[in-house]
Design a protein around this motif. Sequence first.
Motif, PDB file in Angstrom:
ATOM      1  N   ASN A  35       6.945  -2.339   9.334  1.00  0.00           N
ATOM      2  CA  ASN A  35       6.584  -2.902   8.033  1.00  0.00           C
ATOM      3  C   ASN A  35       5.259  -2.301   7.589  1.00  0.00           C
ATOM      4  OD1 ASN A  35       8.740  -4.998   7.905  1.00  0.00           O
ATOM      5  ND2 ASN A  35       7.668  -5.786   9.694  1.00  0.00           N
ATOM      6  N   THR A  36       5.240  -1.720   6.387  1.00  0.00           N
ATOM      7  CA  THR A  36       4.015  -1.157   5.827  1.00  0.00           C
ATOM      8  C   THR A  36       3.717  -1.862   4.508  1.00  0.00           C
ATOM      9  OG1 THR A  36       4.545   0.982   6.817  1.00  0.00           O
ATOM     10  CG2 THR A  36       2.825   0.948   5.146  1.00  0.00           C
ATOM     11  N   ASP A  37       2.527  -2.438   4.401  1.00  0.00           N
ATOM     12  CA  ASP A  37       2.154  -3.238   3.234  1.00  0.00           C
ATOM     13  C   ASP A  37       0.878  -2.672   2.606  1.00  0.00           C
ATOM     14  OD1 ASP A  37       4.283  -5.051   3.898  1.00  0.00           O
ATOM     15  OD2 ASP A  37       2.966  -5.906   5.427  1.00  0.00           O
ATOM     16  N   TYR A  38       0.863  -2.641   1.269  1.00  0.00           N
ATOM     17  CA  TYR A  38      -0.220  -1.996   0.519  1.00  0.00           C
ATOM     18  C   TYR A  38      -0.880  -2.988  -0.448  1.00  0.00           C
ATOM     19  CZ  TYR A  38       2.344   2.156   2.062  1.00  0.00           C
ATOM     20  OH  TYR A  38       2.991   3.104   2.817  1.00  0.00           O
ATOM     21  N   GLY A  39      -2.122  -2.682  -0.791  1.00  0.00           N
ATOM     22  CA  GLY A  39      -2.832  -3.474  -1.796  1.00  0.00           C
ATOM     23  C   GLY A  39      -3.146  -4.880  -1.335  1.00  0.00           C
ATOM     24  N   ILE A  40      -3.577  -5.019  -0.078  1.00  0.00           N
ATOM     25  CA  ILE A  40      -3.841  -6.342   0.486  1.00  0.00           C
ATOM     26  C   ILE A  40      -5.224  -6.831   0.074  1.00  0.00           C
ATOM     27  CG2 ILE A  40      -4.066  -7.654   2.628  1.00  0.00           C
ATOM     28  CD1 ILE A  40      -2.233  -5.580   3.957  1.00  0.00           C
ATOM     29  N   GLY A  41      -5.256  -7.974  -0.607  1.00  0.00           N
ATOM     30  CA  GLY A  41      -6.514  -8.620  -0.958  1.00  0.00           C
ATOM     31  C   GLY A  41      -7.348  -7.857  -1.973  1.00  0.00           C
ATOM     32  N   ASP A  42      -8.588  -8.287  -2.127  1.00  0.00           N
ATOM     33  CA  ASP A  42      -9.492  -7.693  -3.109  1.00  0.00           C
ATOM     34  C   ASP A  42      -9.896  -6.267  -2.744  1.00  0.00           C
ATOM     35  OD1 ASP A  42      -9.432 -10.091  -4.478  1.00  0.00           O
ATOM     36  OD2 ASP A  42     -11.205 -10.887  -3.448  1.00  0.00           O
ATOM     37  N   MET A  43      -9.829  -5.928  -1.441  1.00  0.00           N
ATOM     38  CA  MET A  43     -10.236  -4.591  -1.000  1.00  0.00           C
ATOM     39  C   MET A  43      -9.063  -3.616  -0.982  1.00  0.00           C
ATOM     40  SD  MET A  43     -12.930  -5.711   1.995  1.00  0.00           S
ATOM     41  CE  MET A  43     -11.870  -7.030   2.600  1.00  0.00           C
ATOM     42  N   GLN A  44      -7.900  -4.081  -1.454  1.00  0.00           N
ATOM     43  CA  GLN A  44      -6.717  -3.209  -1.536  1.00  0.00           C
ATOM     44  C   GLN A  44      -6.425  -2.532  -0.198  1.00  0.00           C
ATOM     45  OE1 GLN A  44      -4.645  -2.671  -4.745  1.00  0.00           O
ATOM     46  NE2 GLN A  44      -5.548  -4.691  -4.468  1.00  0.00           N
ATOM     47  N   GLY A  45      -6.398  -3.347   0.839  1.00  0.00           N
ATOM     48  CA  GLY A  45      -6.176  -2.839   2.185  1.00  0.00           C
ATOM     49  C   GLY A  45      -4.732  -2.447   2.451  1.00  0.00           C
ATOM     50  N   MET A  46      -4.522  -1.856   3.614  1.00  0.00           N
ATOM     51  CA  MET A  46      -3.190  -1.441   4.045  1.00  0.00           C
ATOM     52  C   MET A  46      -2.976  -1.902   5.480  1.00  0.00           C
ATOM     53  SD  MET A  46      -1.200   0.793   5.991  1.00  0.00           S
ATOM     54  CE  MET A  46      -2.097   2.303   6.378  1.00  0.00           C
ATOM     55  N   LYS A  88      -3.098 -11.532  -0.237  1.00  0.00           N
ATOM     56  CA  LYS A  88      -1.785 -11.155  -0.760  1.00  0.00           C
ATOM     57  C   LYS A  88      -1.687  -9.645  -0.945  1.00  0.00           C
ATOM     58  CE  LYS A  88       1.546 -12.525  -4.305  1.00  0.00           C
ATOM     59  NZ  LYS A  88       1.775 -13.346  -5.516  1.00  0.00           N
ATOM     60  N   ALA A  89      -0.516  -9.089  -0.600  1.00  0.00           N
ATOM     61  CA  ALA A  89      -0.268  -7.661  -0.755  1.00  0.00           C
ATOM     62  C   ALA A  89       0.445  -7.381  -2.069  1.00  0.00           C
ATOM     63  CB  ALA A  89       0.570  -7.139   0.409  1.00  0.00           C
TER      64      ALA A  89
END
Length: 263
Positions: A47-58, A248-249
Motif C-alpha cells: 500500500n502506497t499513500d500520498y499527501g498525508i497530513g499538512d506536510m504532504q507526507g508519503m 488524512k491522505a
Amino acid sequence: MKKTFALSVMAFFAFATLSHAQDDAAELAKKLANPIASLVSVPFQNNTDYGIGDMQGMRNTMNFQPVLPISLNKDWNVITRIVAPYVTQYNVTGVGEKQSGLSDAVMSAFFSPKNSEKLTWGVGPAFLLPIATNDLLATKKFGMGPTAVALRQANGWTLGALVNQLWSVAGNADRPDVSQMFLQPFLVYNWKSGAGLGANMEVTQNWKASTTTVWLNPTLSAVTALGEQKTQFVVGPRFNLAAPEGGKADWGWRAVVIFLFPK
C-alpha cells in the motif's frame, strides 16, 4: 477425413484443457475471496499513500500475510493468519523526517466448521505482537482479543465482513494502552476465468484516542500461473475517507501478489 478427425480431437482436448484451467482458476479465486478458506497462501500486499497530513507526507506499507489452514478433525479447521507490516514513511512525523522498519504484527486464529451450507464463519483469538523495530512505528504493547469473520458465497459473489478487537494486556507502561477495533466488510464478484472485481472498507476505531480511520479499496484481480506456481494479482486505488486530524491522505494505491499452494 482423417485430418479433419485429428483436428477435431486436438480441438476437443485443447478446449477440455482450457475449461479445466478456467475451472481451476475459478475455484482458486472463490477460495481467495474467503479469508478462512482451506488454502495455503502467501500474500505480499503493498500500500502506497500520498499527501498525508499538512506536510504532504508519503507512506509505503508492505504487509506480509501468510495464511495456514490446519485440520483439527473431520468437522473443524483452524485458519491461522498473520499480518506483519514493513513501513517506510517520509514527512509524516516532521518535515524531512523518515522512519523505516517493521511495525507491530497481528496474528489471528479462526476456528471454522468444514461443512457450512449457506453461511461460512469462523471465530477465535487475535494477538497484537510488539515486533516493531522503530519506536515511532510501535505500540510497545502486547495485546489480545476476539476476532470473527462471516461470509456468503453464491453465483460468483462473495459478501462478508471480518472484525477484531484488541486490548493491550502487557508492555511498556510509559506507552498509551491499546483498545482498537478493526472492521473490514468486503464484496467480490469472480468470473469463471478467475478474474474478479471487488471492494472492501478498512475501518480502524481507536477507542482510547476517539479517532476513526476509514479506507475504501476497490480492486481488480486475476488468477494465473507463473510456470507451475499458481498466483493471484490484485491492484486498485485507495481512498482515505476518514482519518485522525492531520493524518488524512489525499490518495493511494494497492498492489498484491499472492502465491497459492492448493492441495
